[in-house]
Design a protein around this motif. Structure first.
Motif: not given
Length: 224
Positions: A74-85, A55-62
């Motif tokens: 449940d967080v946004t893609l950018a926040e998940c990437a930040k948590k994983n460094g 499916p298409s990914l909404d980067v702002k959707k948790p």
């Protein structure tokens, strides 16, 4: 007598008029459908259009985020990437078995198995005893080695003397994995790993690089 003749003449005229009207209507309907597609020009049976199931990914959707194999909310893609460094592009994103969008670092939920030691590899079993049947692969020139699959915490030999591309197909063709998951195999001294949408390879059983991308239906094309 004259009266009967007049009656039959009237009936004949009426019939002629009805036939004429019918012919005119038929010609009108025929002209109206002149440019319509003919049935014989249409393909027989059902016509399918198969699309990529991702499916298409909404980067702002948790979405469900995993860090070190643990669900962290449940967080946004950018926040998940930040948590994983890591950068967002380094996360595997897709749908889990329950239909939820999830993100996790590549194969973060499945540790790399240790390289097989001498004598630890199970030989191919007799297909008559319910063992996996390995389909034949097309002949391709190039270096050959044994192809092993890692399953049930053990290494199992699938075939001897196959190329790298043949081994990748034997291991992973039409096989799909979810984000954060992985499947492993070996070709000679190389470790092969299936992650969402691609097959990777490693020379040291630790650092992986892309080998080939999976196609539609999780198919694995031949590596040239």
């Amino acid at each position: 007598m004259v009266r009967d003749q007049k009656r039959w003449i009237a009936i004949g005229v009426g019939a002629a008029v009805a036939v004429g009207v019918g012919i005119l209507l038929a010609m009108t309907v025929s002209r109206g459908h002149k440019n319509d597609e003919k049935m014989n020009d249409q393909p027989t049976g059902l016509t399918f259009t198969v699309a990529d199931p991702t499916p298409s990914l909404d980067v702002k959707k948790p979405l469900r985020c995993y860090v070190n194999g643990a669900y962290v909310g449940d967080v946004t893609l950018a926040e998940c990437a930040k948590k994983n460094g890591v950068a967002a592009q380094q996360l595997d994103v897709g749908i889990d078995d329950n239909g939820n969008q999830v993100a996790a670092p590549t194969a973060s939920l499945v540790p790399v198995p240790g390289a097989p030691a001498s004598g630890d590899v199970a030989q191919p079993a007799d297909p008559a005893q319910g063992a996996e049947i390995v389909p034949p692969t097309a002949a391709v020139s190039g270096p050959v080695a044994a192809c092993l699959r890692y399953s049930s915490n053990s290494w199992n030999k699938l075939s001897d003397n196959v190329t790298l591309g043949q081994c990748a197909i034997l291991l992973f063709d039409t096989r799909c994995v979810s984000p954060g998951q992985a499947a492993y195999g070996r070709w000679g001294s190389k470790t092969l790993r299936l992650v969402p949408r691609r097959v990777e390879q490693s020379d040291d059983n630790a650092t992986f690089r892309p080998l080939v991308d999976q196609g539609q239906g999780c198919s694995v094309p031949m590596v040239r």
